[in-house]
Design an enzyme around this catalytic site. Structure first.
Site, PDB file in Angstrom:
ATOM      1  CB  THR A   1      -0.270   1.067   5.139  1.00 20.43           C
ATOM      2  OG1 THR A   1       0.448  -0.135   4.810  1.00 20.43           O
ATOM      3  CG2 THR A   1       0.503   1.823   6.215  1.00 20.43           C
ATOM      4  N   GLY A   2      -1.959  -1.632   6.207  1.00 18.28           N
ATOM      5  CA  GLY A   2      -1.888  -2.734   7.155  1.00 18.28           C
ATOM      6  C   GLY A   2      -2.881  -3.823   6.817  1.00 18.28           C
TER       7      GLY A   2
ATOM      8  NE  ARG B   1      -8.156  -8.381   1.401  1.00  9.95           N
ATOM      9  CZ  ARG B   1      -7.233  -7.466   1.665  1.00  9.95           C
ATOM     10  NH1 ARG B   1      -6.574  -6.882   0.680  1.00  9.95           N
ATOM     11  NH2 ARG B   1      -6.977  -7.112   2.913  1.00  9.95           N
ATOM     12  CB  VAL B   2     -12.054  -4.897  -2.005  1.00  9.18           C
ATOM     13  CG1 VAL B   2     -11.713  -3.422  -1.849  1.00  9.18           C
ATOM     14  CG2 VAL B   2     -12.312  -5.232  -3.470  1.00  9.18           C
ATOM     15  N   GLY B   3      -9.560  -4.707   0.250  1.00 14.59           N
ATOM     16  CA  GLY B   3      -9.217  -4.273   1.599  1.00 14.59           C
ATOM     17  C   GLY B   3      -9.689  -2.860   1.880  1.00 14.59           C
TER      18      GLY B   3
ATOM     19  N   GLY C   1      -6.024  -5.027   6.154  1.00 19.62           N
ATOM     20  CA  GLY C   1      -7.189  -4.268   5.717  1.00 19.62           C
ATOM     21  C   GLY C   1      -8.490  -4.641   6.369  1.00 19.62           C
TER      22      GLY C   1
ATOM     23  CB  THR D   1      -0.939   0.046   1.216  1.00 21.13           C
ATOM     24  OG1 THR D   1      -1.620  -1.195   1.348  1.00 21.13           O
ATOM     25  CG2 THR D   1      -1.970   1.143   1.087  1.00 21.13           C
TER      26      THR D   1
END
Length: 317
Positions: free
Chosen positions: A234-235, A212-214, A237, A184
């Site tokens: 960031t991390g 998949r979407v974060g 998600g 990210t």
């Protein structure tokens, strides 16, 4: 270039992802290259601010520079999904208007943050996904298209193979995902008119499935900007979504009067880890105060403060 008068303080903070980044893990050449690309992104964004440009243009410029680097999980350096391809997500938000744009699951857009900006500026919508986002991109001449294979890098291919090998060995459980979502990129800027913007872009998680979407393209989870502050996360998600991390930080500033650093630390270092997640966030407020908080061992980051001092870093202090 038209130079506009700059009256207020300027500030810019960027990140290239948080995760397990230990001293000595990177080779000397890779470390130098990463810091160079962070500096390049800072230069791109600050050049906009220094000539009187908007915070919105500045974060788009900074994130575009990070997307074009192979060293970060966005754009050129995006991770592979389980099918051996790439699906990219991005979002952008303007604080004083609360306008926002986002895309998810795009496969042929070189710079997803630019498409997110165009969604905001040229459509009546906030969030477009998959084929629909690609069809919208077809109508926008400023959006550069590339084959999906353009995003390939050997490093990311090796990461995919390692992830698939671990999966076959039934190695990957929920605890072992901690720190492994790093990637990210993001930016938050304050311009000379006191306006704030934020943007975030990602290639998602290695070996992801099922579309998949974060959190990165989700306004309020991975990205937020208002008249008081801006945040890019960031991390891991899933935990940033469940905690509406970016908005939670902003809400603590708005409703409790927390300082930006205190609000960011509280959410990143306490709220997210208490549920089992990890990661980091960058943030700044309307006075140019900058926060960079992470619960992982490292976060690629860079900053330029209102007094002109700047820096880049990778590891924890």
């Amino acid at each position: 270039m038209v130079v506009r008068k700059v009256s207020g303080p300027l500030a810019l903070v960027i990140h290239g992802g948080a995760g397990v980044i230990e001293p000595g893990q990177l080779g000397e050449a890779d470390e130098r290259a990463i810091l160079t690309d962070l500096d390049r992104a800072l230069d791109s964004g600050h050049a906009v601010l220094a000539t009187g440009g908007s915070a919105l243009d500045a974060v788009e410029a900074a994130v575009t520079a990070l997307e074009d680097s192979p060293h970060f999980n966005a754009g050129k350096g995006s991770v592979f999904d389980a099918g051996g391809g790439h699906e990219l997500d991005a979002s952008i938000m303007e604080g004083h208007t609360r306008r926002a744009g986002a895309v998810a699951g795009v496969r042929t857009v070189r710079n997803p943050v630019r498409l997110a900006r165009v969604v905001m500026d040229e459509s009546p919508h906030v969030f477009l996904i998959g084929d629909g986002a690609e069809q919208f991109a077809d109508t926008q001449p400023r959006i550069e298209r590339v084959p999906n294979a353009w995003f390939d890098t050997e490093t990311r291919l090796q990461q995919l193979r390692q992830a698939q090998a671990r999966e076959q060995a039934q190695w990957q459980d929920s605890q072992n995902l901690r720190g492994k979502y790093f990637g990210t990129v993001g930016a938050v800027a304050l311009d000379g008119r006191g306006r704030i913007a934020a943007a975030t872009s990602t290639g998602g998680m290695t070996n992801k499935r099922w579309g998949r979407v974060g959190d990165s393209p989700l306004i309020g989870a991975g990205t937020w900007a208002d008249e008081r502050c801006g945040i890019s996360g960031t991390g891991w998600g899933e935990f940033f979504i469940r905690n509406a991390v970016a908005h939670d930080i902003a809400a603590r500033v708005a409703y409790r009067g927390d300082a930006i650093a205190a609000a960011t630390d509280e959410v990143i270092l306490r709220v997210v880890p208490e549920l089992g997640g990890d990661g980091g966030a960058i943030a700044l407020d309307r006075h140019g105060n900058i926060a960079m908080s992470f619960s992982t061992s490292g976060m690629y980051r860079g900053w330029i403060r209102p007094d002109g001092t700047r820096g880049t870093a990778i590891y924890g202090s």
